[in-house]
Design a protein around this motif. Structure first.
Motif, PDB file in Angstrom:
ATOM      1  N   GLN A   7       0.827  -1.206   0.000  1.00 29.94           N
ATOM      2  CA  GLN A   7       0.000   0.000   0.000  1.00 29.94           C
ATOM      3  C   GLN A   7       0.861   1.256   0.000  1.00 29.94           C
ATOM      4  OE1 GLN A   7      -3.191   0.365   2.748  1.00 29.94           O
ATOM      5  NE2 GLN A   7      -4.049  -1.652   2.357  1.00 29.94           N
ATOM      6  N   THR A   8       1.964   1.209   0.712  1.00 29.21           N
ATOM      7  CA  THR A   8       2.834   2.388   0.767  1.00 29.21           C
ATOM      8  C   THR A   8       3.554   2.608  -0.557  1.00 29.21           C
ATOM      9  OG1 THR A   8       3.156   1.988   3.134  1.00 29.21           O
ATOM     10  CG2 THR A   8       4.692   3.483   2.061  1.00 29.21           C
ATOM     11  N   ARG A   9       4.033   1.517  -1.183  1.00 30.82           N
ATOM     12  CA  ARG A   9       4.754   1.657  -2.460  1.00 30.82           C
ATOM     13  C   ARG A   9       3.850   2.228  -3.555  1.00 30.82           C
ATOM     14  NH1 ARG A   9       9.992  -0.467  -3.194  1.00 30.82           N
ATOM     15  NH2 ARG A   9       9.594   0.242  -5.315  1.00 30.82           N
ATOM     16  N   ARG A  10       2.555   1.936  -3.469  1.00 29.66           N
ATOM     17  CA  ARG A  10       1.633   2.432  -4.485  1.00 29.66           C
ATOM     18  C   ARG A  10       1.392   3.935  -4.387  1.00 29.66           C
ATOM     19  NH1 ARG A  10      -2.748  -2.441  -3.686  1.00 29.66           N
ATOM     20  NH2 ARG A  10      -1.586  -4.062  -4.831  1.00 29.66           N
ATOM     21  N   ARG A  11       1.909   4.550  -3.348  1.00 30.38           N
ATOM     22  CA  ARG A  11       1.675   5.983  -3.144  1.00 30.38           C
ATOM     23  C   ARG A  11       2.861   6.823  -3.614  1.00 30.38           C
ATOM     24  NH1 ARG A  11      -0.556   6.606   2.898  1.00 30.38           N
ATOM     25  NH2 ARG A  11      -0.771   8.781   2.153  1.00 30.38           N
ATOM     26  N   ALA A  12       3.684   6.256  -4.505  1.00 28.61           N
ATOM     27  CA  ALA A  12       4.857   6.990  -5.003  1.00 28.61           C
ATOM     28  C   ALA A  12       4.440   8.242  -5.770  1.00 28.61           C
ATOM     29  CB  ALA A  12       5.699   6.080  -5.889  1.00 28.61           C
ATOM     30  N   GLU A  13       3.374   8.131  -6.594  1.00 27.41           N
ATOM     31  CA  GLU A  13       2.918   9.296  -7.358  1.00 27.41           C
ATOM     32  C   GLU A  13       2.441  10.396  -6.426  1.00 27.41           C
ATOM     33  OE1 GLU A  13      -0.481  10.449 -10.685  1.00 27.41           O
ATOM     34  OE2 GLU A  13       0.005   8.341 -10.270  1.00 27.41           O
ATOM     35  N   GLU A  14       1.702  10.021  -5.388  1.00 26.70           N
ATOM     36  CA  GLU A  14       1.223  11.003  -4.410  1.00 26.70           C
ATOM     37  C   GLU A  14       2.386  11.705  -3.719  1.00 26.70           C
ATOM     38  OE1 GLU A  14      -0.998  11.003  -0.053  1.00 26.70           O
ATOM     39  OE2 GLU A  14      -1.278   9.291  -1.423  1.00 26.70           O
ATOM     40  N   ALA A  15       3.429  10.926  -3.384  1.00 26.98           N
ATOM     41  CA  ALA A  15       4.589  11.512  -2.728  1.00 26.98           C
ATOM     42  C   ALA A  15       5.291  12.517  -3.639  1.00 26.98           C
ATOM     43  CB  ALA A  15       5.562  10.414  -2.318  1.00 26.98           C
ATOM     44  N   VAL A  62       3.020   9.115   6.408  1.00 25.74           N
ATOM     45  CA  VAL A  62       2.712   7.696   6.174  1.00 25.74           C
ATOM     46  C   VAL A  62       2.785   6.907   7.483  1.00 25.74           C
ATOM     47  CG1 VAL A  62       3.450   5.610   4.980  1.00 25.74           C
ATOM     48  CG2 VAL A  62       3.503   7.805   3.789  1.00 25.74           C
ATOM     49  N   VAL A  63       3.802   7.161   8.294  1.00 26.75           N
ATOM     50  CA  VAL A  63       3.929   6.450   9.576  1.00 26.75           C
ATOM     51  C   VAL A  63       2.776   6.819  10.506  1.00 26.75           C
ATOM     52  CG1 VAL A  63       5.339   6.242  11.658  1.00 26.75           C
ATOM     53  CG2 VAL A  63       6.428   6.213   9.413  1.00 26.75           C
ATOM     54  N   LEU A 103       7.868   2.054   7.259  1.00 32.63           N
ATOM     55  CA  LEU A 103       9.003   2.968   7.311  1.00 32.63           C
ATOM     56  C   LEU A 103       9.917   2.817   6.097  1.00 32.63           C
ATOM     57  CD1 LEU A 103      10.313   5.163   8.975  1.00 32.63           C
ATOM     58  CD2 LEU A 103      11.634   3.397  10.166  1.00 32.63           C
ATOM     59  N   LEU A 104      10.271   1.587   5.768  1.00 26.81           N
ATOM     60  CA  LEU A 104      11.199   1.375   4.652  1.00 26.81           C
ATOM     61  C   LEU A 104      10.594   1.801   3.315  1.00 26.81           C
ATOM     62  CD1 LEU A 104      12.815  -2.019   5.710  1.00 26.81           C
ATOM     63  CD2 LEU A 104      13.726   0.294   5.992  1.00 26.81           C
ATOM     64  N   PRO A 105       9.373   1.350   2.963  1.00 23.06           N
ATOM     65  CA  PRO A 105       8.806   1.824   1.689  1.00 23.06           C
ATOM     66  C   PRO A 105       8.510   3.321   1.707  1.00 23.06           C
ATOM     67  CG  PRO A 105       7.184   0.549   2.910  1.00 23.06           C
ATOM     68  CD  PRO A 105       8.491   0.362   3.603  1.00 23.06           C
TER      69      PRO A 105
END
Length: 432
Positions: free
Chosen positions: A320-328, A345-346, A415-417
């Protein structure tokens, strides 16, 4: 940041719903497995009330008719008692020995069974079951065990006291030594010595109060009665024990090995030494047979299930976190820093985890209110002032441990992603 995190959680409520349900299930399973394990570990961490490191046991056996060296003239109670006490004196003179005392072979701490009596104090009219064991007055029993008195009293002062009664000398009333827990909970405040303790229709006087002693090292029950007993005779085929306290610096294991070599010479009349072992080995055996193997199994299952459940949660959070790269990337284009993105995210993960933890704890609370919380091996526990005996505090402690576990999994899972997507360049995000 908190307000934005809440909006993001709600905006992704469909995806977060599955994660929320998974975290609730993990909370309930973790509660079921952590509760009994934590209670057992707590009970075993408590002081037993005596020093086991310098204690050893010598098992003495009375020969049966027909055995080599059997003397029929030495089978009366006076002869066996004299032979038994002679062996105690010999044990006291052995190299490396500081103290020795006769010990009833069926009733002592970690004996493998628990003896109890129903007693009444003067604090209320309720009968309580408390543990008991016998001792021979004047035999260095308390100083050999290392059981001290209270209010400045010592083990030596307890050994020097005169006690009335016992199995072979009953003048109509007996004196007991009680542990501090019995005195504190069964008598009104004040000087306890000389007060009366009721055992059914009989009454006994409190001769002295000693420090708390746990009858079983797997239990946190510190209530104990010490009953004077002058009968040390042995019937043919029966056994008794000699408790030995070693001098400081003497290794218990090495002393036992040396004693076993000269054990054939440790005889008197029809009595002879049959075995010798360290008190610590006996305690370890008791702990293993009273929940030790079960605790190992529970620990293994706990690690296995939590590892699998944690990996499931970890993987879900990671994806779920990796899929938010565009948002970031868009957030960075508007001036957000890496720390802001990672913190957001945390924070979302922590909020979702805490909410799921609350729901899971509420679910398990219904089970706990019906079945109770784990009490370990405390079958005869009467007075329990520890956190484990307080329902609210017990529930709070274990809930806190479960929350700490869930937060560790959730934070590591995002945290890592989160740090990875926080490094995305805004131009890469806009081009995609």
């Amino acid at each position: 940041m908190l307000k934005l995190a809440l909006k993001n959680i709600w905006a992704r409520r469909r995806a977060n719903g599955w994660l929320f349900a998974e975290l609730v299930a993990v909370t309930v399973v973790a509660w079921m497995m952590i509760d009994p394990l934590v209670v057992q570990l707590y009970d075993r961490s408590l002081p037993v009330g005596y020093d086991t490191d310098r204690l050893c046991m010598i098992k003495v056996l009375s020969e049966v008719e027909g055995a080599p060296g059997y003397d029929a003239a030495l089978t009366d109670s006076a002869s066996t008692a004299a032979d038994y006490m002679r062996l105690v004196e010999i044990a006291r003179r052995l190299s490396g020995v500081e103290k020795a005392t006769p010990l009833k072979s069926f009733c002592y701490p970690d004996a493998g069974s628990q003896a109890s009596l129903g007693v009444y104090g003067d604090a209320d009219s309720t009968m309580y079951m408390v543990s008991f064991m016998y001792f021979m007055p004047g035999s260095d029993f308390f100083s050999t065990y290392g059981i001290g008195g209270v209010d400045g009293g010592t083990a030596e002062s307890l050994d020097r006291m005169r006690f009335r009664g016992g199995k072979s000398r009953n003048d109509g009333q007996r004196d007991f030594v009680i542990s501090e827990a019995v005195a504190r909970n069964m008598f009104k405040p004040g000087n306890v010595a000389g007060r009366t303790l009721s055992l059914g229709d009989d009454s006994v006087k409190v001769g002295a109060v000693c420090a708390d002693v746990r009858y079983l090292s797997s239990s946190r029950n510190p209530t104990m009665l010490f009953i004077p007993d002058y009968d040390v005779s042995l019937s043919p085929g029966n056994s008794a024990l000699i408790l030995v306290r070693l001098s400081p610096g003497v290794d218990a294991g090495e002393w036992v090995e040396e004693f076993r070599e000269r054990m054939p010479r440790f005889t008197s009349g029809n009595l002879h030494a049959r075995e010798a072992y360290t008190y610590r080995s006996m305690t370890d055996m008791h702990l293993y047979s009273n929940g030790g193997s079960d605790m190992r199994l529970k620990t293994g299952l706990l690690v296995f299930f939590l590892l699998n459940l944690s990996l499931g949660v970890f993987g879900t959070l990671w994806l779920q976190t990796r899929r938010r790269a565009e948002e970031a990337g868009v957030m960075k284009a508007f001036g957000a820093t890496r720390c802001h993105i990672v913190g957001l995210v945390v924070t979302e993960s922590v909020i979702l985890t805490v909410a799921a933890w609350l729901a899971g704890c509420l679910i398990y609370l219904q089970v706990a209110l019906y079945n109770g919380l784990s009490q370990g091996q405390n079958h005869y526990l009467v007075f329990d002032h520890s956190w484990a005996g307080n329902f609210a505090l017990h529930f709070a402690v274990v809930s806190g441990l479960v929350l700490a576990l869930l937060l560790a999994v959730a934070v590591v899972g995002v945290l890592l992603p989160a740090m990875t997507i926080a490094r995305v360049r805004p131009i890469d995000s806009l081009n995609s």
